[in-house]
Design a protein around this motif. Structure first.
Motif: not given
Length: 271
Positions: A78, A81, A115, A137, A140-142, A144, A195, A198-199, A202
């Motif tokens: 996180a 990201s 994702h 992670i 792919t999570h940055w 938004s 984040l 989600h991290a 996933h």
């Protein structure tokens, strides 16, 4: 109690829960993870509240250590990201229309790809393990958060004090570091905390599918994957306790992020 006091209490409780899990995972001894076939597949009891697995290992210890691993992966991924989102968001808002268009296209591209699919591909390409999971992670999570930061910077750059600094000949870097970054810190902090769930989810998902952490690590995804072989035999505790613990930790992070967003919102902070 008013809304602010309730928010502060729930934030404190969530933080204490997360700290307690990490401390428990780091301090519990390895002796409870050693093989003991005399008590294998034992149901929950006072001595083993979460039962034992097929090798006689204490499931409470495995679960706490697995959650600690997941939280560690979530923190690293996180943070990476959020750093990507901060850099790209600021570049998009301050480096002209061409850079803005290129980064906006990149954001739309990553948001258009599921994702989990992108995460598996990146992790598999990098050989899996901790490095592959963290990189997957982080990459792919940055989008938004980058979009939020871009919108915030575009609003801040039209502020009067920013315009005065530019007329006085201050460089873009000076304006960004002195005027824009301090205002972005609350949004960045909240985005970073949000984040985490989600991290963590996933990481558990791809470890469960076999594309994540090594099977030798006590990760929650590995524990749940192993438990699937024994559920038909009635050993429900092998999946139930690790699964519910993961959901509680994810919910605690979610609550922490939502409460921080409320506390940093100038329109709702004093309600």
């Amino acid at each position: 109690m008013n809304r602010r006091q309730i928010t502060l209490i729930t934030t404190f409780c969530s933080a204490i829960l997360l700290i307690g899990v990490v401390v428990g995972g780091l301090t519990l001894g390895e002796e409870r993870l050693s093989t003991n076939l005399d008590i294998r597949n034992a149901s929950p009891s006072l001595e083993h509240p979460f039962g034992t697995d097929h090798l006689g290992r204490d499931m409470l210890t495995r679960t706490l250590k697995g959650l600690t691993v997941s939280i560690g992966v979530g923190v690293i991924a996180a943070a990476a990201s959020a750093a990507i989102a901060l850099v790209l968001g600021m570049l998009a808002a301050t480096m002209g229309k061409a850079v803005d268009a290129a980064i906006s296209w990149l954001i739309d591209l990553f948001l258009g790809v599921p994702h989990l699919v992108a995460l598996i591909l990146i992790s598999f390409t990098l050989g899996g393990g901790l490095k592959g999971v963290v990189a997957g992670i982080a990459l792919t999570h940055w989008p938004s958060l980058a979009r939020i930061i871009r919108a915030e910077v575009m609003q801040l750059r039209s502020a009067e004090y920013v315009q005065i600094s530019r007329r006085l000949g201050k460089s873009r870097w000076w304006v960004a570091s002195r005027h824009i970054l301090p205002h972005l810190f609350p949004q960045l902090l909240v985005g970073l905390v949000l984040l985490f769930p989600h991290a963590i989810l996933h990481e558990a998902s791809i470890s469960f599918l076999g594309f994540g952490l090594s099977p030798h690590q006590p990760a929650i995804g590995i524990i749940l994957s192993e438990s699937m072989r024994y559920l038909t035999s009635g050993m429900w505790w092998l999946a139930f306790f690790p699964g519910i613990s993961l959901l509680i930790i994810v919910r605690a992070f979610d609550t922490l992020g939502d409460n921080l967003r409320l506390l940093t919102d100038p329109h709702r902070a004093h309600q």
